[in-house]
Scaffold this motif. Structure first.
Motif, PDB file in Angstrom:
ATOM      1  N   ILE A 240       0.789  -1.059   0.115  1.00 21.56           N
ATOM      2  CA  ILE A 240      -0.029   0.047  -0.001  1.00 21.56           C
ATOM      3  C   ILE A 240       0.900   1.111  -0.034  1.00 21.56           C
ATOM      4  N   TYR A 241       0.773   2.080  -1.007  1.00 20.32           N
ATOM      5  CA  TYR A 241       1.729   3.332  -1.266  1.00 20.32           C
ATOM      6  C   TYR A 241       0.672   4.579  -1.028  1.00 20.32           C
ATOM      7  N   ILE A 242       1.079   5.181   0.189  1.00 18.30           N
ATOM      8  CA  ILE A 242       0.445   6.444   0.346  1.00 18.30           C
ATOM      9  C   ILE A 242       1.209   7.756  -0.075  1.00 18.30           C
ATOM     10  N   GLY A 243       0.694   8.310  -1.165  1.00 22.64           N
ATOM     11  CA  GLY A 243       1.452   9.559  -1.375  1.00 22.64           C
ATOM     12  C   GLY A 243       0.873  10.709  -0.698  1.00 22.64           C
ATOM     13  N   CYS A 244       1.446  11.097   0.281  1.00 21.82           N
ATOM     14  CA  CYS A 244       0.773  11.882   1.362  1.00 21.82           C
ATOM     15  C   CYS A 244       1.204  13.382   1.200  1.00 21.82           C
ATOM     16  N   GLY A 245       0.651  14.312   0.585  1.00 29.70           N
ATOM     17  CA  GLY A 245       0.757  15.806   0.613  1.00 29.70           C
ATOM     18  C   GLY A 245       2.234  16.085  -0.258  1.00 29.70           C
ATOM     19  N   GLU A 246       2.416  15.065  -0.960  1.00 32.53           N
ATOM     20  CA  GLU A 246       3.878  15.523  -1.936  1.00 32.53           C
ATOM     21  C   GLU A 246       3.107  16.196  -3.115  1.00 32.53           C
ATOM     22  N   ARG A 247       3.979  16.903  -3.652  1.00 31.50           N
ATOM     23  CA  ARG A 247       3.706  17.670  -4.967  1.00 31.50           C
ATOM     24  C   ARG A 247       2.976  16.868  -6.063  1.00 31.50           C
ATOM     25  N   GLY A 248       2.071  17.413  -6.711  1.00 36.69           N
ATOM     26  CA  GLY A 248       1.368  16.988  -7.686  1.00 36.69           C
ATOM     27  C   GLY A 248       2.024  16.269  -8.916  1.00 36.69           C
ATOM     28  N   ASN A 249       3.229  16.948  -9.349  1.00 34.69           N
ATOM     29  CA  ASN A 249       4.009  16.152 -10.267  1.00 34.69           C
ATOM     30  C   ASN A 249       4.769  14.797  -9.726  1.00 34.69           C
ATOM     31  N   GLU A 250       4.842  14.787  -8.403  1.00 41.06           N
ATOM     32  CA  GLU A 250       5.691  13.566  -8.012  1.00 41.06           C
ATOM     33  C   GLU A 250       4.371  12.625  -8.025  1.00 41.06           C
ATOM     34  N   ILE A 277      -2.708   5.304  -2.485  1.00 37.73           N
ATOM     35  CA  ILE A 277      -3.683   6.381  -2.134  1.00 37.73           C
ATOM     36  C   ILE A 277      -2.830   7.556  -2.292  1.00 37.73           C
ATOM     37  N   ALA A 278      -3.784   8.625  -3.143  1.00 36.83           N
ATOM     38  CA  ALA A 278      -3.204   9.613  -3.535  1.00 36.83           C
ATOM     39  C   ALA A 278      -3.525  10.824  -3.038  1.00 36.83           C
ATOM     40  N   ASN A 279      -2.897  11.581  -2.254  1.00 35.67           N
ATOM     41  CA  ASN A 279      -3.345  12.805  -1.680  1.00 35.67           C
ATOM     42  C   ASN A 279      -2.207  14.022  -1.729  1.00 35.67           C
ATOM     43  N   MET A 283      -4.480  18.854  -2.447  1.00 33.48           N
ATOM     44  CA  MET A 283      -5.890  18.429  -1.859  1.00 33.48           C
ATOM     45  C   MET A 283      -6.055  18.903  -0.523  1.00 33.48           C
ATOM     46  N   PRO A 284      -7.301  18.728   0.024  1.00 37.91           N
ATOM     47  CA  PRO A 284      -7.721  19.255   1.292  1.00 37.91           C
ATOM     48  C   PRO A 284      -6.710  18.516   2.321  1.00 37.91           C
ATOM     49  N   VAL A 285      -6.406  19.379   3.390  1.00 36.89           N
ATOM     50  CA  VAL A 285      -5.629  18.798   4.662  1.00 36.89           C
ATOM     51  C   VAL A 285      -6.159  17.486   5.199  1.00 36.89           C
ATOM     52  N   ALA A 286      -7.690  17.898   5.421  1.00 33.69           N
ATOM     53  CA  ALA A 286      -8.219  17.069   6.272  1.00 33.69           C
ATOM     54  C   ALA A 286      -8.159  15.412   5.857  1.00 33.69           C
ATOM     55  N   ALA A 287      -8.317  15.524   4.324  1.00 33.52           N
ATOM     56  CA  ALA A 287      -8.391  13.998   3.758  1.00 33.52           C
ATOM     57  C   ALA A 287      -6.821  13.562   3.872  1.00 33.52           C
ATOM     58  N   ARG A 288      -5.969  14.473   3.884  1.00 30.27           N
ATOM     59  CA  ARG A 288      -4.521  13.991   4.007  1.00 30.27           C
ATOM     60  C   ARG A 288      -4.257  13.376   5.384  1.00 30.27           C
ATOM     61  N   GLU A 289      -4.714  14.074   6.275  1.00 30.84           N
ATOM     62  CA  GLU A 289      -4.802  13.512   7.808  1.00 30.84           C
ATOM     63  C   GLU A 289      -5.401  12.116   7.617  1.00 30.84           C
ATOM     64  N   ALA A 290      -6.317  12.075   6.960  1.00 29.34           N
ATOM     65  CA  ALA A 290      -7.361  10.675   6.999  1.00 29.34           C
ATOM     66  C   ALA A 290      -6.428   9.567   6.260  1.00 29.34           C
ATOM     67  N   SER A 291      -5.734  10.047   5.074  1.00 27.11           N
ATOM     68  CA  SER A 291      -5.264   9.031   4.453  1.00 27.11           C
ATOM     69  C   SER A 291      -4.286   7.907   5.005  1.00 27.11           C
ATOM     70  N   ASP A 314       4.643   8.498   2.123  1.00 29.04           N
ATOM     71  CA  ASP A 314       5.797   9.668   1.622  1.00 29.04           C
ATOM     72  C   ASP A 314       4.677  10.830   1.412  1.00 29.04           C
ATOM     73  N   SER A 315       4.951  11.804   2.648  1.00 30.45           N
ATOM     74  CA  SER A 315       5.889  11.702   3.565  1.00 30.45           C
ATOM     75  C   SER A 315       5.019  12.027   5.001  1.00 30.45           C
ATOM     76  N   THR A 316       5.345  11.468   5.847  1.00 34.84           N
ATOM     77  CA  THR A 316       4.530  11.651   7.221  1.00 34.84           C
ATOM     78  C   THR A 316       4.869  12.929   7.819  1.00 34.84           C
ATOM     79  N   SER A 317       5.933  13.870   7.123  1.00 41.46           N
ATOM     80  CA  SER A 317       5.866  15.005   7.508  1.00 41.46           C
ATOM     81  C   SER A 317       4.827  16.009   7.181  1.00 41.46           C
ATOM     82  N   ARG A 318       4.511  15.707   5.595  1.00 43.16           N
ATOM     83  CA  ARG A 318       3.289  16.395   5.142  1.00 43.16           C
ATOM     84  C   ARG A 318       2.029  16.049   6.027  1.00 43.16           C
ATOM     85  N   TRP A 319       1.876  14.675   6.370  1.00 41.12           N
ATOM     86  CA  TRP A 319       0.793  14.342   7.293  1.00 41.12           C
ATOM     87  C   TRP A 319       0.737  15.267   8.483  1.00 41.12           C
TER      88      TRP A 319
END
Ligand SMILES: Nc1ncnc2c1ncn2[C@@H]1O[C@H](COP(=O)(O)OP(=O)(O)OP(=O)(O)O)[C@@H](O)[C@H]1O
Length: 574
Positions: A240-250, A277-279, A283-291, A314-319
């Protein structure tokens, strides 16, 4: 909002924008919506769903790309009719029109007592994964109906369970609240390594199945490339790969690349064992927190089926930044660097959901959730709150180093500052499956690298003048270890992945050279410059071996070593 509970999901306004209750004061509920709030006005109706944020768990999860609250991005795109997600758009996470071929568990018959985790049957979710259909947690009783082998959609009833005259209908899927860990029977010691194919990880700083790891590193040090490598090459059954708060192009890169990757173990498309899982940052921060919770719940679900699951974030810092932003909006008292005071406990809660377990129910199944999170400390400063708290809760720390990355030493994992608490627990596995002297050889190689660092310190202070021949040998072998073993090119077809036997062969070859040269220089029969000159071509073949020697030709390493031994023989006999 009378009667509403914390974390309950609500719909706001005429668009039915989804949100979550994050604070209750008297009759007032604070709601954090997962989408843009523009257009919401006083007087808008808020409708409570009566349940907390939950995910759908059943066949059809694999190969999907979800947003942070498990909306399938493909379906949303079709419904929106554009690349922009329309607000308030809803879609079930699992396809409703697809039929799955259900094979009931032959050991079960009506009248049997079943309980949470009992395997009712299975469907072939993808070529790679047999999806086991389980009695959901908190349900038990007498089986009064079990569907026969046939094709069913996720909404069809495939079993009925009765307890105290109450009948429960079970389908191929069920819901589970994301913030509540799924129950299991027993936690086991993480003694089996999760082989990733990356030499510095598997040999020096191993991760165990059910373990936790953090990969902190400054800008551009290789977090994403390393996590991709692990996601692609690790022997986990489900990724399971969570792209969490990374830049859109990444994230686009991930979405473009993953569907083309092949599973190295079977040659099938990697997506057949993957959920994305792409956030992204826009995208809104609340969904990022939930991701993060959505991802780890999906991971636990496959663990309960008896699979080894790897979740990378990637990355828990953005979370953590999402937590900070939400905390700020709720006017909570900020703690270190503006993060909420519960940052540490939230990180702990996340990493605690890792583990290797015996799942509930029969037949017996062992599964694991391994968690790996990238951390992006601003300016590469590892003392900042997210990195320093994460360090407390993970047992493996792969510290990426800016200097190594600048000198194009990849993966830029610093062997002096990284550690793994699993090195001892997985040693037995290596001993049994690879070599009885694995632990000893690993330590020898690490000692050479540690000693090299000390010698370099001395050289910085007093120059190379006073170096002994054995110190020169250490510097020489440490370079061979770095260039021929630790460096690993993620983009080279041979070098990208090393199976355990290959890793050990490479390490052992280098150590054999060390021991042979050490014996010669200790006897005083030659000095390092003579020896280096004599074997320089063989050493460069040894170093190049990581990408020039094919996986099925490991004996070529032995040939190189034999060649070196032949050349230095004259010093032994004289
Ligand atoms: N193992 C590797 N093999 C070869 N090249 C690598 C490797 N790891 C990193 N690189 C190089 O480093 C570059 C940056 O890596 P990456 O994008 O993973 O960094 P990052 O830490 O995720 O960056 P950011 O801070 O922007 O998220 C890559 O584009 C690639 O050229």
């Amino acid at each position: 909002m009378k009667g509403v509970k914390m974390y309950e999901v609500v719909e706001v306004g005429s668009d039915g924008i989804i949100g979550e209750v994050t604070r209750i004061v008297g009759d007032d509920a604070y709601i954090q919506v997962y989408e843009s709030t523009s257009g919401i006005k006083p007087g808008d109706i808020v409708v409570s769903s009566g349940s907390p944020l939950s995910v759908e768990l059943g066949p059809g999860l694999l190969t999907q790309i979800y947003d942070g609250i498990q909306r399938p991005l493909e379906v949303i795109k079709e419904k929106s009719g554009s690349i922009f997600i329309r607000r308030g758009i809803k879609s079930p996470a699992l396809p409703r029109n697809k039929k799955w071929h259900f094979m009931p568990n032959k050991e079960l018959k009506t009248g049997d007592e079943v309980s949470s985790g009992t395997v009712l049957g299975s469907v072939k979710e993808t070529e790679l994964i047999e999806h086991r259909i389980l009695v959901p947690p908190n349900i038990s009783g007498k089986l009064t109906f079990l569907a026969k082998e046939d094709d069913y959609s996720v909404e069809d009833v495939i079993a009925k369970v009765t307890k105290e005259n109450e009948e429960r209908e079970l389908k191929l899927y069920h819901n589970w609240p994301v913030r509540i860990p799924r129950p299991f029977k027993e936690k086991l010691e993480p003694t089996e390594p999760l082989i990733t194919g990356l030499r510095i990880i598997d040999t020096f700083f191993p991760i165990a199945k059910g373990g936790t790891a953090a990969i902190p590193g400054g800008f551009g040090t290789g977090k994403t490339v390393t996590l991709h490598g692990i996601a692609q090459w690790s022997e986990a059954k489900v990724v399971i790969y969570i792209g969490c708060g990374e830049r859109g192009n990444e994230m686009t890169e991930v979405l473009e690349k993953f569907p083309h990757y092949k599973d190295p173990w079977t040659g099938r498309p990697l997506m057949e064992r993957t959920i994305l899982i792409a956030n992204t940052s826009n995208m809104p921060v609340a969904a990022r927190e939930a991701s993060i919770y959505v991802g780890v719940t999906l991971a636990e679900y496959y663990r309960d089926q008896g699979y080894d699951v790897l979740l990378v974030a990637d990355s828990t810092s953005r979370w953590a930044e999402a937590l900070r932003e939400i905390g700020g909006r709720l006017e909570e008292m900020p703690a270190e660097e503006g993060y909420p005071s519960y940052l540490a406990s939230r990180l702990a809660e996340f990493y605690e959901r890792a583990g290797r377990v015996i799942a509930l129910g029969d037949p017996k199944r062992i599964g694991s959730v391994t968690l790996g999170g990238a951390v992006s400390p601003p300016g590469g400063d590892f003392t900042e709150p997210v990195t320093s708290h994460t360090r407390r809760f993970v047992r493996v720390f792969w510290a990426l180093d800016t200097t190594l990355a600048y000198s194009r030493h990849y993966p830029a994992i610093n062997w002096l500052t990284s550690y793994s608490a699993y090195a001892e627990t997985v040693a037995e596995w290596w001993k049994k499956n690879v070599s009885p002297s694995w632990a000893e050889d690993r330590q020898k190689a690490l000692n050479i690298l540690y000693r090299e660092n000390e010698i370099k310190e001395i050289v910085r202070l007093v120059g190379t003048e006073g170096l002994s021949e054995s110190d020169k040998l250490i510097l020489f072998i440490a370079n061979v270890l770095k260039d021929g073993f630790l460096k690993q090119n993620a983009f080279d077809p041979i070098d990208a992945f090393s199976e355990p036997k290959r890793q050990y062969k490479m390490l052992k070859s280098i150590l054999e050279v060390y021991e042979k040269l050490n014996a010669i220089i200790s006897s005083g029969k030659a000095n390092m410059s003579e020896l280096e000159e004599l074997i320089k071509d063989d050493i460069s073949s040894l170093v190049r071996g990581r990408y020039s020697i094919p996986h099925n030709k490991l004996e070529m390493f032995d040939n190189i070593i034999r060649g070196i031994f032949e050349k230095v023989k004259k010093y032994e006999n004289s």
